[in-house]
Design a protein around this motif. Sequence first.
Motif, PDB file in Angstrom:
ATOM      1  N   ALA A   1     -65.120 -99.858 -37.766  1.00 47.09           N
ATOM      2  CA  ALA A   1     -65.342 -99.694 -36.326  1.00 47.09           C
ATOM      3  C   ALA A   1     -66.635 -98.925 -36.063  1.00 47.09           C
ATOM      4  O   ALA A   1     -67.397 -99.277 -35.156  1.00 47.09           O
ATOM      5  CB  ALA A   1     -64.156 -98.978 -35.691  1.00 47.09           C
ATOM      6  N   LEU A   2     -66.889 -97.892 -36.839  1.00 49.58           N
ATOM      7  CA  LEU A   2     -68.127 -97.127 -36.673  1.00 49.58           C
ATOM      8  C   LEU A   2     -69.341 -97.984 -37.014  1.00 49.58           C
ATOM      9  O   LEU A   2     -70.365 -97.917 -36.327  1.00 49.58           O
ATOM     10  CB  LEU A   2     -68.104 -95.881 -37.565  1.00 49.58           C
ATOM     11  CG  LEU A   2     -67.121 -94.785 -37.169  1.00 49.58           C
ATOM     12  CD1 LEU A   2     -67.038 -93.727 -38.259  1.00 49.58           C
ATOM     13  CD2 LEU A   2     -67.491 -94.165 -35.834  1.00 49.58           C
ATOM     14  N   PHE A   3     -69.230 -98.786 -38.053  1.00 46.02           N
ATOM     15  CA  PHE A   3     -70.336 -99.663 -38.440  1.00 46.02           C
ATOM     16  C   PHE A   3     -70.618-100.677 -37.338  1.00 46.02           C
ATOM     17  O   PHE A   3     -71.777-100.919 -36.982  1.00 46.02           O
ATOM     18  CB  PHE A   3     -70.006-100.374 -39.753  1.00 46.02           C
ATOM     19  CG  PHE A   3     -71.152-101.219 -40.253  1.00 46.02           C
ATOM     20  CD1 PHE A   3     -72.248-100.627 -40.840  1.00 46.02           C
ATOM     21  CD2 PHE A   3     -71.127-102.591 -40.105  1.00 46.02           C
ATOM     22  CE1 PHE A   3     -73.319-101.412 -41.298  1.00 46.02           C
ATOM     23  CE2 PHE A   3     -72.177-103.379 -40.542  1.00 46.02           C
ATOM     24  CZ  PHE A   3     -73.279-102.780 -41.154  1.00 46.02           C
TER      25      PHE A   3
ATOM     26  N   LEU B   1     -65.732 -97.494 -50.223  1.00 47.52           N
ATOM     27  CA  LEU B   1     -65.168 -98.427 -49.240  1.00 47.52           C
ATOM     28  C   LEU B   1     -65.927 -99.745 -49.220  1.00 47.52           C
ATOM     29  O   LEU B   1     -65.360-100.782 -48.899  1.00 47.52           O
ATOM     30  CB  LEU B   1     -65.199 -97.811 -47.837  1.00 47.52           C
ATOM     31  CG  LEU B   1     -64.268 -96.645 -47.580  1.00 47.52           C
ATOM     32  CD1 LEU B   1     -64.594 -96.018 -46.231  1.00 47.52           C
ATOM     33  CD2 LEU B   1     -62.820 -97.066 -47.647  1.00 47.52           C
ATOM     34  N   THR B   2     -67.183 -99.699 -49.564  1.00 44.66           N
ATOM     35  CA  THR B   2     -67.992-100.921 -49.534  1.00 44.66           C
ATOM     36  C   THR B   2     -67.739-101.807 -50.744  1.00 44.66           C
ATOM     37  O   THR B   2     -68.225-102.931 -50.778  1.00 44.66           O
ATOM     38  CB  THR B   2     -69.500-100.592 -49.474  1.00 44.66           C
ATOM     39  OG1 THR B   2     -69.888 -99.966 -50.695  1.00 44.66           O
ATOM     40  CG2 THR B   2     -69.829 -99.717 -48.279  1.00 44.66           C
TER      41      THR B   2
ATOM     42  N   GLY C   1     -52.607 -97.476 -50.446  1.00 44.38           N
ATOM     43  CA  GLY C   1     -52.335 -96.335 -49.588  1.00 44.38           C
ATOM     44  C   GLY C   1     -52.722 -96.588 -48.141  1.00 44.38           C
ATOM     45  O   GLY C   1     -53.749 -97.182 -47.840  1.00 44.38           O
ATOM     46  N   GLU C   2     -51.890 -96.122 -47.264  1.00 40.31           N
ATOM     47  CA  GLU C   2     -52.121 -96.275 -45.825  1.00 40.31           C
ATOM     48  C   GLU C   2     -53.374 -95.517 -45.374  1.00 40.31           C
ATOM     49  O   GLU C   2     -54.104 -95.972 -44.488  1.00 40.31           O
ATOM     50  CB  GLU C   2     -50.898 -95.746 -45.074  1.00 40.31           C
ATOM     51  CG  GLU C   2     -50.887 -96.053 -43.607  1.00 40.31           C
ATOM     52  CD  GLU C   2     -49.586 -95.605 -42.973  1.00 40.31           C
ATOM     53  OE1 GLU C   2     -49.670 -94.881 -41.962  1.00 40.31           O
ATOM     54  OE2 GLU C   2     -48.511 -95.982 -43.470  1.00 40.31           O
ATOM     55  N   ILE C   3     -53.654 -94.401 -45.998  1.00 41.25           N
ATOM     56  CA  ILE C   3     -54.812 -93.590 -45.610  1.00 41.25           C
ATOM     57  C   ILE C   3     -56.109 -94.347 -45.856  1.00 41.25           C
ATOM     58  O   ILE C   3     -57.013 -94.329 -45.020  1.00 41.25           O
ATOM     59  CB  ILE C   3     -54.812 -92.243 -46.357  1.00 41.25           C
ATOM     60  CG1 ILE C   3     -53.595 -91.420 -45.938  1.00 41.25           C
ATOM     61  CG2 ILE C   3     -56.090 -91.472 -46.099  1.00 41.25           C
ATOM     62  CD1 ILE C   3     -53.385 -90.168 -46.756  1.00 41.25           C
ATOM     63  N   VAL C   4     -56.211 -95.028 -46.989  1.00 43.74           N
ATOM     64  CA  VAL C   4     -57.418 -95.794 -47.289  1.00 43.74           C
ATOM     65  C   VAL C   4     -57.600 -96.903 -46.257  1.00 43.74           C
ATOM     66  O   VAL C   4     -58.707 -97.140 -45.782  1.00 43.74           O
ATOM     67  CB  VAL C   4     -57.390 -96.358 -48.730  1.00 43.74           C
ATOM     68  CG1 VAL C   4     -58.538 -97.324 -48.968  1.00 43.74           C
ATOM     69  CG2 VAL C   4     -57.447 -95.212 -49.736  1.00 43.74           C
ATOM     70  N   ASP C   5     -56.509 -97.557 -45.869  1.00 44.17           N
ATOM     71  CA  ASP C   5     -56.599 -98.592 -44.825  1.00 44.17           C
ATOM     72  C   ASP C   5     -57.118 -97.997 -43.520  1.00 44.17           C
ATOM     73  O   ASP C   5     -57.968 -98.588 -42.860  1.00 44.17           O
ATOM     74  CB  ASP C   5     -55.235 -99.237 -44.567  1.00 44.17           C
ATOM     75  CG  ASP C   5     -54.790-100.161 -45.679  1.00 44.17           C
ATOM     76  OD1 ASP C   5     -55.648-100.627 -46.461  1.00 44.17           O
ATOM     77  OD2 ASP C   5     -53.576-100.416 -45.772  1.00 44.17           O
ATOM     78  N   ASP C   6     -56.601 -96.834 -43.157  1.00 40.48           N
ATOM     79  CA  ASP C   6     -57.033 -96.180 -41.914  1.00 40.48           C
ATOM     80  C   ASP C   6     -58.516 -95.814 -41.971  1.00 40.48           C
ATOM     81  O   ASP C   6     -59.259 -96.031 -41.006  1.00 40.48           O
ATOM     82  CB  ASP C   6     -56.207 -94.918 -41.646  1.00 40.48           C
ATOM     83  CG  ASP C   6     -54.756 -95.222 -41.294  1.00 40.48           C
ATOM     84  OD1 ASP C   6     -54.447 -96.375 -40.916  1.00 40.48           O
ATOM     85  OD2 ASP C   6     -53.922 -94.293 -41.411  1.00 40.48           O
TER      86      ASP C   6
ATOM     87  N   ARG D   1     -60.806 -97.186 -43.875  1.00 42.94           N
ATOM     88  CA  ARG D   1     -61.596 -98.418 -43.882  1.00 42.94           C
ATOM     89  C   ARG D   1     -61.730 -98.985 -42.457  1.00 42.94           C
ATOM     90  O   ARG D   1     -62.807 -99.388 -42.046  1.00 42.94           O
ATOM     91  CB  ARG D   1     -60.974 -99.459 -44.815  1.00 42.94           C
ATOM     92  CG  ARG D   1     -61.803-100.733 -44.852  1.00 42.94           C
ATOM     93  CD  ARG D   1     -61.412-101.703 -45.937  1.00 42.94           C
ATOM     94  NE  ARG D   1     -62.090-101.295 -47.165  1.00 42.94           N
ATOM     95  CZ  ARG D   1     -61.471-100.907 -48.264  1.00 42.94           C
ATOM     96  NH1 ARG D   1     -60.169-100.881 -48.329  1.00 42.94           N
ATOM     97  NH2 ARG D   1     -62.166-100.541 -49.320  1.00 42.94           N
ATOM     98  N   ARG D   2     -60.641 -98.976 -41.693  1.00 37.88           N
ATOM     99  CA  ARG D   2     -60.714 -99.458 -40.300  1.00 37.88           C
ATOM    100  C   ARG D   2     -61.669 -98.597 -39.477  1.00 37.88           C
ATOM    101  O   ARG D   2     -62.461 -99.112 -38.693  1.00 37.88           O
ATOM    102  CB  ARG D   2     -59.320 -99.481 -39.672  1.00 37.88           C
ATOM    103  CG  ARG D   2     -58.506-100.703 -40.046  1.00 37.88           C
ATOM    104  CD  ARG D   2     -57.279-100.889 -39.155  1.00 37.88           C
ATOM    105  NE  ARG D   2     -56.349 -99.763 -39.198  1.00 37.88           N
ATOM    106  CZ  ARG D   2     -55.408 -99.588 -40.124  1.00 37.88           C
ATOM    107  NH1 ARG D   2     -55.275-100.445 -41.097  1.00 37.88           N
ATOM    108  NH2 ARG D   2     -54.605 -98.546 -40.075  1.00 37.88           N
TER     109      ARG D   2
END
Length: 110
Positions: free
Chosen positions: A103-105, A34-35, A91-96, A98-99
């Motif tokens: 948010a956790l970061f 993700l980074t 893919g929608e899952i990767v977007d979710d 990543r968000r």
Amino acid sequence: MDASSDDPESIVTNIPLTDVFGAHPKTKIIGPLLTEEEDLATRFSVNEIGRIAGVDTESVEDHVADLVAYGLLIETDELEDRVTYKLDEDGEIVDDIRRLSDALFERESE
């Protein structure tokens, strides 16, 4: 070369997803990828994924098929007789994920 969480090139210890969901190899594989958003063309071999995720190569091989089936990774062209993978940015899952990771970061840095 097998990677471990003690590998100085491993960035898994800096990923909030592993703090929340644990250090399961699948979490450790997805988090660092993700980074790599800045260069969406980046493709990683199993060895490279293992090195940056702090997961041994055999474990990456064990889990990569599941991550492809879940729609998180896609297999890309071969590089020097090796299959490479990247996040499925369409893919929608990767977007979710990543968000959620972002948010956790942000929460972690407050």
